[in-house]
Design an enzyme around this catalytic site. Structure first.
Site, PDB file in Angstrom:
ATOM      1  N   GLU A 442      55.224  49.173   0.006  1.00 19.01           N
ATOM      2  CA  GLU A 442      54.702  50.181   0.940  1.00 19.01           C
ATOM      3  C   GLU A 442      53.211  50.128   1.252  1.00 19.01           C
ATOM      4  O   GLU A 442      52.696  51.042   1.903  1.00 19.01           O
ATOM      5  CB  GLU A 442      55.070  51.606   0.464  1.00 19.01           C
ATOM      6  CG  GLU A 442      56.561  51.876   0.503  1.00 19.01           C
ATOM      7  CD  GLU A 442      56.939  53.328   0.221  1.00 19.01           C
ATOM      8  OE1 GLU A 442      56.123  54.070  -0.312  1.00 19.01           O
ATOM      9  OE2 GLU A 442      58.087  53.698   0.544  1.00 19.01           O
TER      10      GLU A 442
HETATM   11  C1  BMA Z   1      58.827  55.215  -2.131  1.00 23.92           C
HETATM   12  C2  BMA Z   1      58.983  54.342  -3.316  1.00 23.92           C
HETATM   13  C3  BMA Z   1      58.375  54.969  -4.500  1.00 23.92           C
HETATM   14  C4  BMA Z   1      58.631  56.429  -4.522  1.00 23.92           C
HETATM   15  C5  BMA Z   1      59.805  56.746  -3.633  1.00 23.92           C
HETATM   16  C6  BMA Z   1      60.105  58.189  -3.571  1.00 23.92           C
HETATM   17  O1  BMA Z   1      57.520  55.564  -1.898  1.00 23.92           O
HETATM   18  O2  BMA Z   1      58.526  53.071  -3.048  1.00 23.92           O
HETATM   19  O3  BMA Z   1      57.008  54.694  -4.553  1.00 23.92           O
HETATM   20  O4  BMA Z   1      58.837  56.842  -5.803  1.00 23.92           O
HETATM   21  O5  BMA Z   1      59.586  56.315  -2.336  1.00 23.92           O
HETATM   22  O6  BMA Z   1      59.069  58.918  -2.976  1.00 23.92           O
END
Ligand code: BMA
Length: 838
Positions: A442
């Protein structure tokens, strides 16, 4: 020589260990604690009673002092027998967490500062052969190296000082994890005795599979280091098939004199290919390498490999103009990836028993999954994880360990990243399970959301995702595809047209946005409802999901009795996702709000399970335009309210069983149409055409059959398509009824469709007729029947080793089902099972 086992452990105020003489061989460490290596300092302190169980109640902050101490490990060991002139000794620490200084017999051997790559030192001159030796390691206080950079934080518990340390990022707290940064020797330690030359690398890869000729070409590259070799080196490579047939070949190593290499090409007749378990057999070959010099054998290396090719197809999708596929191609066959995201199986990553990996990975396979994504905020997993995935036929999407932040790009940090990537690529590249190298989690996407309007747009960390990591993968692997991030692709890095996507529109209430517009989080019941998955026309959904509580048994183990209620301080402490009412909003939209704890557990599980079913069915129907679903998340690192479907102790939530059915190789699902009509779809992930007689019924929950029909259906291999369609009015819906589909030949699991959200269904829970028979000491047969429609029928034994042939399912009026309940670890008795329905 194996230096693993019980070492000694003690903490000191920063900077006081050396003045006290803790690195000296004769220092008295008899009062120090015992600590297993590999292992974890937290676990040793819990065992010794120095810290309370950090998972219980709100004990987490009671461990914070550990981040400000320096931690010493010591080991006394007998030196190996005398070394010959052509021998050397290397001390190899596979994992030190994190900033360590090492002394052998009082002399400094070296320093290390990266949890994710091995530390190796030549200790030939320092080891006392045949005599007692003392190894001492000092880990600096984790706090001492953490510099919080000037950058935005994603959420309150996303502590950014983590980005300056090459260490498991989730240890600093995550939206599902406590802040418990680990310290210690978390992977094995060896003293390696080498003579004349060493094998420094073996890389085996499948060059070509010719299915018409039934032959495969496998290349094996051998890399060596010659430090006292008697003449030129040669390598003998033996590849042994599961049935015992072997192909053998020998070649001379050439090139740089001290670091010669050879690549051998092996032709394998009648190759047994490595397939995912759902498409075939994950066949494993044994690969043995023997290195020789003029005077004889000097080193050997043995491993298991698979004969398979893997590619990422990103060709244009002719049926959805303007889009490109994002699909994995295994042995030439495009596949639909079905799976989940994997996080570390424990906060204390050095002390995870192999059985825990076996339990979780078997559960993934039993849930019809064929891929797991090792998420970038955790760890490059232990060897056992990849070995099991190889054996179980599960593909692995491997992130590099960067997540949800901007990362420094200064030369020292970049050199560390380069060395780490080289180490991990060499370590993991031979595993047939490996399907993708991915730059991070991300980072580009989040950055684009915050800095979308900046003219000097540059993602700090791109040096890695766009240059260092892909270069390393190309140079040292070159066969497993690389992808710069997850999500990635399109102009906003999270695009429905190109690449993979994370759907946090549902759950986090993230409204869709385009590059060049501000992002919005709108946490309302309407906005977080899972029906919005139907708007997602993405290519490959690598994250999506919603929270559910774990079973009551799990909560009882970590929440004090007086705090066992929804939103109690202790319960809220075990939910790290802010604001803490997102689950309530999802329940408001789906199931209605709970009145007590048991109802909270049921309704949050039901909301999650329905959401996963809805999303997976939608995405699978879109095959091949959508070619993968990895839902967030398979497992937990502590007992928590989270997106997982298997909790920390191993109890499955309702979502686990719903996903298992939705991931069946052949899926029958209903698709409600915008005009009020209804379609039945068959999604066939197998590689053969299927045909079946299906029965569809429209009936009231009370038991009145309103419509029933039967039809022959056919679907091609690896295809998804509608097989039946009802025009508006032909299958009139309503909150008092359901539609269901059954296979005559057992081709797919029965499925049903409600015409309203669970909270709006007009029905009452019927009494269940339950008969339990003992079918052996470890097995029960549970016979179930209900006079009217029963929803969410669940069986429970308060022991996490219990397995159910199915669970959390519906029963049609008068339908009889027999569920097998097994527990290999402990005997079962009928009175241990509770059965309930809604
Ligand atoms: C995304 C994932 C995690 C996080 C999840 C829930 O951001 O990559 O970093 O825990 O969603 O928010």
């Amino acid at each position: 020589m194996d230096l693993n086992g019980v070492w000694k452990l003690q903490d000191f105020a920063p900077g006081t260990g050396v003045p006290a003489g803790a690195h000296e061989p004769d220092f008295d460490d008899s009062a120090w604690l015992d600590v297993p290596v590999p292992g974890d300092v937290h676990r040793a302190l819990i065992a010794a009673g120095r810290i309370p169980d950090p998972f219980y109640d709100r004990n987490e902050p009671a461990c914070a002092w550990m981040e400000e101490r320096e931690w010493w490990y010591r080991l006394r060991f007998e030196g190996p027998g005398p070394l010959a002139a052509d021998e050397r000794l290397r001390l190899v620490c596979e994992g030190l967490d994190t900033f360590a200084t090492l002394w052998l017999n009082g002399q400094e051997v070296g320093r290390h500062g990266n949890m994710f790559r091995e530390a190796a030192f030549d200790v030939t001159a320092l080891v006392r052969p045949g005599q007692p030796n003392t190894l001492a390691l000092c880990f600096d206080p984790p706090k001492a190296h953490a510099h919080a950079p000037d950058q935005f934080a994603l959420w309150g518990n996303n502590v950014l000082e983590r980005v300056s340390i090459r260490k498991a990022q989730f240890g600093y707290g995550w939206d599902w994890g406590p802040r418990l940064p680990t310290v210690g020797i978390w992977r094995p330690v060896w003293l390696r005795r080498e003579r004349r030359a060493a094998i420094t690398g073996v890389h085996a890869y499948t060059l070509e599979i010719d299915r018409a000729q039934d032959v495969a070409l496998v290349a094996v590259r051998v890399e060596a280091e010659a430090f006292a070799a008697a003449g030129p080196l040669s390598a003998e490579v033996t590849l042994t098939a599961p049935g015992g047939a072997a192909v053998r070949q020998t070649a001379a190593l050439t090139g740089e004199p001290g670091r010669p290499t050879a690549t051998l090409y092996l032709t394998v007749d009648h190759p047994q290919l490595w397939w995912t378990h759902d498409l075939g057999n994950p066949a494993l070959y044994r690969l043995d390498v023997e290195l020789r010099d003029g005077a004889g054998p000097v080193a050997t290396h043995g491993t298991q490999i698979g004969i398979r090719t893997i590619a990422l197809d990103q060709s244009p999708d002719p049926d959805e103009p303007g889009t490109r596929f994002f699909r994995f191609v295994l042995n030439g066959v495009p596949i639909f990836a079905k799976g989940a995201d994997w996080i570390p199986a424990d906060s204390f990553v050095g002390a995870i028993p192999p059985e825990r990996y076996a339990m979780l990975l078997r559960a993934a396979r039993e849930a019809n999954m064929n891929m797991l994504r090792v998420w970038g905020g955790g760890i490059y997993e232990h060897d056992v994880f990849y070995d099991l995935c190889d054996r179980l036929g599960l593909l692995v999407w491997q992130d590099f360990m960067f997540a949800c932040a901007m990362y420094p790009e200064d030369p020292a940090f970049a050199a560390e990243v380069r060395a780490e990537a080289a180490y991990q690529v060499r370590r993991l590249r031979n595993h047939p399970c490996l399907a993708l190298w991915c730059g991070n989690n991300e980072n580009q996407w989040i950055h684009s959301q915050v800095f979308w309007d900046r003219a000097d747009y540059h993602v700090p960390g791109c040096l890695y995702y766009d240059h260092i990591l892909p270069e390393t993968v190309a140079e040292l692997d070159g066969h497993v595809p690389y992808w710069p991030g997850s999500p990635y692709g399109g102009s906003d890095y999270n695009s429905a047209e190109d690449g993979d996507t994370h759907n946090w529109h549902v759950w986090h209430g993230l409204l869709p946005r385009r590059f060049g517009e501000p992002s919005q989080h709108v946490n309302t019941p309407e906005n977080v409802s899972y029906v919005h998955y139907a708007e997602d026309m993405g290519r490959f959904i690598s994250e999506f999901g919603m929270h559910a509580a774990p079973v009551l048994e799990t909560l009882r183990r970590v929440i004090p009795p007086e705090q066992l209620y929804h939103h109690s301080p202790s319960m809220d402490h075990h939910n790290k996702d802010e604001p803490k009412n997102k689950g309530d909003n999802l329940m408001l939209a789906t199931t209605g709000l709970p009145r007590d704890l048991e109802e909270y557990i049921d309704l949050s599980m039901l909301a999650q399970a329905e959401g996963l079913k809805f999303g997976i069915e939608h995405f699978r129907r879109r095959k091949p335009h959508c070619s993968g679903t990895l839902f967030w998340q398979l497992n937990d690192c502590w007992p928590v309210l989270s997106w997982s479907v298997i909790d920390y102790y191993g109890f499955g939530k309702a979502g686990y069983y719903y996903a298992r059915r939705a991931y069946a190789p052949v899926l029958a699902s209903f698709k409600p149409l915008a005009d009020g009509g209804l379609e039945l779809w068959l999604t066939n992930d197998t590689l053969r055409p299927v045909a079946d007689t299906v029965t569809v019924r429209l009936a009231t929950f009370a038991g009145q059959v309103l419509w029933q029909g039967e039809r022959e259906v056919r679907v091609g291999a690896n295809e998804s398509r509608p097989v039946w369609r009802w025009e508006p009015g032909e299958m009139p819906g309503g909150p008092d009824r359901y539609a269901c589909v059954r296979s005559r030949g057992g081709l797919f699991p029965a499925n049903r469709h409600y015409f309203a959200m669970p909270k709006d269904l007009e029905r009452t829970a019927p009494p269940l007729d339950v008969r339990i028979e003992q079918a052996g000491a470890h097995e029960l047969q549970v016979r179930l029947r209900a006079p009217a429609y029963a929803c969410f029928v669940r069986l429970f034994v308060p022991d996490e080793a219990t397995r159910y042939s199915d669970n959390y399912f519906d029963l049609e009026p008068g339908e009889e089902r027999v569920i097998t309940v097994r527990n290999e670890a402990r005997p079962l008795a009928p009175e241990m099972v509770s059965v309930r329905a809604r």
